[in-house]
Design an enzyme around this catalytic site. Sequence first.
Site, PDB file in Angstrom:
ATOM      1  N   GLY A 290      15.758  10.505  17.677  1.00 31.16           N
ATOM      2  CA  GLY A 290      15.939   9.257  16.936  1.00 31.16           C
ATOM      3  C   GLY A 290      17.265   8.646  17.308  1.00 31.16           C
TER       4      GLY A 290
ATOM      5  CB  CYS B 109      19.133   5.444   2.885  1.00 38.60           C
ATOM      6  SG  CYS B 109      19.031   4.295   4.236  1.00 38.60           S
TER       7      CYS B 109
ATOM      8  CB  CYS C 285      26.517  -1.118   7.383  1.00 38.66           C
ATOM      9  SG  CYS C 285      26.130   0.600   7.628  1.00 38.66           S
TER      10      CYS C 285
HETATM   11  C1  LIG Z   1      15.095   1.583   6.862  1.00 44.58           C
HETATM   12  C2  LIG Z   1      16.420   2.060   7.336  1.00 44.58           C
HETATM   13  C3  LIG Z   1      17.302   1.148   7.880  1.00 44.58           C
HETATM   14  C4  LIG Z   1      18.545   1.573   8.324  1.00 44.58           C
HETATM   15  N1  LIG Z   1      19.408   0.642   8.814  1.00 44.58           N
HETATM   16  C5  LIG Z   1      20.621   1.039   9.262  1.00 44.58           C
HETATM   17  C6  LIG Z   1      21.534   0.075   9.799  1.00 44.58           C
HETATM   18  O1  LIG Z   1      21.241  -1.129   9.831  1.00 44.58           O
HETATM   19  N2  LIG Z   1      22.741   0.511  10.248  1.00 44.58           N
HETATM   20  C7  LIG Z   1      23.072   1.829  10.187  1.00 44.58           C
HETATM   21  O2  LIG Z   1      24.169   2.166  10.623  1.00 44.58           O
HETATM   22  N3  LIG Z   1      22.236   2.758   9.679  1.00 44.58           N
HETATM   23  C8  LIG Z   1      21.027   2.402   9.221  1.00 44.58           C
HETATM   24  N4  LIG Z   1      20.167   3.351   8.706  1.00 44.58           N
HETATM   25  C9  LIG Z   1      20.625   4.753   8.575  1.00 44.58           C
HETATM   26  C10 LIG Z   1      20.505   5.582   9.864  1.00 44.58           C
HETATM   27  O3  LIG Z   1      21.269   4.985  10.887  1.00 44.58           O
HETATM   28  C11 LIG Z   1      19.073   5.737  10.351  1.00 44.58           C
HETATM   29  O4  LIG Z   1      18.308   6.389   9.356  1.00 44.58           O
HETATM   30  C12 LIG Z   1      18.955   6.560  11.636  1.00 44.58           C
HETATM   31  O5  LIG Z   1      17.679   6.372  12.186  1.00 44.58           O
HETATM   32  C13 LIG Z   1      19.209   8.030  11.431  1.00 44.58           C
HETATM   33  O6  LIG Z   1      19.281   8.651  12.689  1.00 44.58           O
HETATM   34  P1  LIG Z   1      18.919  10.203  12.923  1.00 44.58           P
HETATM   35  O7  LIG Z   1      19.029  10.434  14.371  1.00 44.58           O
HETATM   36  O8  LIG Z   1      19.695  11.062  12.004  1.00 44.58           O
HETATM   37  O9  LIG Z   1      17.400  10.336  12.428  1.00 44.58           O
HETATM   38  P2  LIG Z   1      16.120   9.575  12.964  1.00 44.58           P
HETATM   39  O10 LIG Z   1      16.477   8.315  13.640  1.00 44.58           O
HETATM   40  O11 LIG Z   1      15.188   9.536  11.801  1.00 44.58           O
HETATM   41  O12 LIG Z   1      15.536  10.545  14.081  1.00 44.58           O
HETATM   42  C14 LIG Z   1      14.955  11.790  13.814  1.00 44.58           C
HETATM   43  C15 LIG Z   1      13.999  12.124  14.954  1.00 44.58           C
HETATM   44  O13 LIG Z   1      13.528  13.482  14.805  1.00 44.58           O
HETATM   45  C16 LIG Z   1      12.130  13.489  14.978  1.00 44.58           C
HETATM   46  N5  LIG Z   1      11.587  14.643  14.245  1.00 44.58           N
HETATM   47  C17 LIG Z   1      11.504  14.800  12.904  1.00 44.58           C
HETATM   48  N6  LIG Z   1      10.943  15.981  12.618  1.00 44.58           N
HETATM   49  C18 LIG Z   1      10.676  16.584  13.796  1.00 44.58           C
HETATM   50  C19 LIG Z   1      10.084  17.827  14.147  1.00 44.58           C
HETATM   51  N7  LIG Z   1       9.636  18.687  13.216  1.00 44.58           N
HETATM   52  N8  LIG Z   1       9.971  18.126  15.440  1.00 44.58           N
HETATM   53  C20 LIG Z   1      10.391  17.270  16.409  1.00 44.58           C
HETATM   54  N9  LIG Z   1      10.962  16.074  16.123  1.00 44.58           N
HETATM   55  C21 LIG Z   1      11.098  15.746  14.832  1.00 44.58           C
HETATM   56  C22 LIG Z   1      11.667  12.141  14.448  1.00 44.58           C
HETATM   57  O14 LIG Z   1      10.396  11.747  14.926  1.00 44.58           O
HETATM   58  C23 LIG Z   1      12.766  11.235  14.975  1.00 44.58           C
HETATM   59  O15 LIG Z   1      12.491  10.810  16.285  1.00 44.58           O
HETATM   60  C24 LIG Z   1      18.911   2.955   8.238  1.00 44.58           C
HETATM   61  C25 LIG Z   1      18.012   3.856   7.675  1.00 44.58           C
HETATM   62  C26 LIG Z   1      16.779   3.422   7.220  1.00 44.58           C
HETATM   63  C27 LIG Z   1      15.841   4.431   6.609  1.00 44.58           C
END
Ligand SMILES: Cc1cc2nc3c(=O)[nH]c(=O)nc-3n(C[C@H](O)[C@H](O)[C@H](O)COP(=O)(O)OP(=O)(O)OC[C@H]3O[C@@H](n4cnc5c(N)ncnc54)[C@H](O)[C@@H]3O)c2cc1C
Length: 423
Positions: free
Chosen positions: A10, A159, A353
């Site tokens: 992600g 969030c 943000c």
């Molecule tokens: C609706 C929304 C809007 C947001 N907007 C902003 C913004 O404007 N600015 C900001 O700074 N932050 C924002 N955020 C907060 C944050 O930046 C995001 O949630 C971001 O996507 C988090 O990144 P991450 O890499 O931790 O998780 P994610 O981006 O969720 O990535 C996790 C990855 O792991 C994978 N995965 C999960 N389980 C498994 C498994 N069992 N096996 C293999 N792969 C798996 C998923 O498919 C995904 O690809 C937002 C959050 C949300 C929910």
Amino acid sequence: MAKIVILGAGLGGVGCAYEMKEKARREDEVIVINDIDYYQFVPSHPWVLVGWRTREKVTIDLVAPMKKKGITFIVDAATKLDPDTKTIHCQSGRMVEYDYLVIATGPTLAYGAIEGLGPNAHTQSVCHIDHALQANDAFEKFCKNPGPIIVGAVQGASCYGPAYETVMIIDTELKRRKIRDKVKMTFVTAEPYIGHLGLDGVGDTKGLLESEMRNRHISWITNAKVTKITAGKMYIDEMATTKKVKQKHELDMSFSMMLPPFKGINALQNLDGLVNPAGFVFVNKNQYNDKYPEIYAIGVCIAIPPMGNSLVPVGVPKTGYMIESMAMAATDNIARVLRGGEADQEATWNAICLADFGDGGVAFIAKPQIPPRNVNTAFSGKTVHLGKIAFEKVFLNRLKRGKSSSAFENIATKILKVNKIKG
Ligand SMILES: Cc1cc2nc3c(=O)[nH]c(=O)nc-3n(C[C@H](O)[C@H](O)[C@H](O)COP(=O)(O)OP(=O)(O)OC[C@H]3O[C@@H](n4cnc5c(N)ncnc54)[C@H](O)[C@@H]3O)c2cc1C
């Protein structure tokens, strides 16, 4: 040769993988495991809800850029991590061993926490592209027969920005469709005050966001504990203290988007010393786990204690800029350890943000994210809306081209410069 596995592709994981490939030695193998073969730009999902973006616009295929970069990309879901044998078990039966692991799996969306919550029940979500598209279908139906709307974030959510974005964007879109006059809008949040954001506010986010709500005729309930949701109603206890209810509300709704609480993914549950009871990964200031120093974690999947000044549980958000800095620190540290050095790099944990409202927005910059801060500022205006559109384009293009992840750092520097903010 070392095998470095990044679990999750992600916002944190993709940049981390690109960065790791550049910092690792030639002989090391970088492997990414993700349960889907594409990347979804989660920050654009509120735009998907109102139909301003399609799936194609906010997702990119990961197979080609990973291949080009020389990263082994496995599309499979992890079902169990065994940290003692350094093995990841996957849904297909595959087992992947690692020397170093970076966990970047984001959250599991805990809709089960409240009766009636979530896209399989009575509220929509923007946390996943599939949910955002489902929300768009529901929104289109709603627009044909408008009624009351409730948007917000339930107790335990960590969030809040996207809830504000969603309510304001819906307001903007309803005005464009000239049906805003038919819709009563209420914002329901666990936060102790509007603009708290899980961060005890940033600059005057309280004033700025309250003012936006007043200007748009959106009423709000804070300190809200949602107790139940049915097909047309949300039941809310507005708390006076942690135990005493100030007022009980039963709000009618024809459409609702509520951000759920997050927990760690199933594959990470019940791993003593590695995760907390919710399955979030414990890391030290250098992004690795003290019991299993070869395991690093970045992004929403890490454990951060709440700020603790609220009547109902309010989690601390993990935002893009801080996630990017965690990826930098984790990859720098693995690269150093591979070469016999110390894992002594730290993430900056700053937050920037851009909360878009469709016709304007509020930006906030918190350095560091947790107060007290050296930079603590928020401002509003049309430039925030334009900035978010530009950022989406730049960020997705960089990922497509296999560029590593300083996008947030770059935009933060530009915003600080343009607004003559020191920090
Ligand atoms: C609706 C929304 C809007 C947001 N907007 C902003 C913004 O404007 N600015 C900001 O700074 N932050 C924002 N955020 C907060 C944050 O930046 C995001 O949630 C971001 O996507 C988090 O990144 P991450 O890499 O931790 O998780 P994610 O981006 O969720 O990535 C996790 C990855 O792991 C994978 N995965 C999960 N389980 C498994 C498994 N069992 N096996 C293999 N792969 C798996 C998923 O498919 C995904 O690809 C937002 C959050 C949300 C929910």
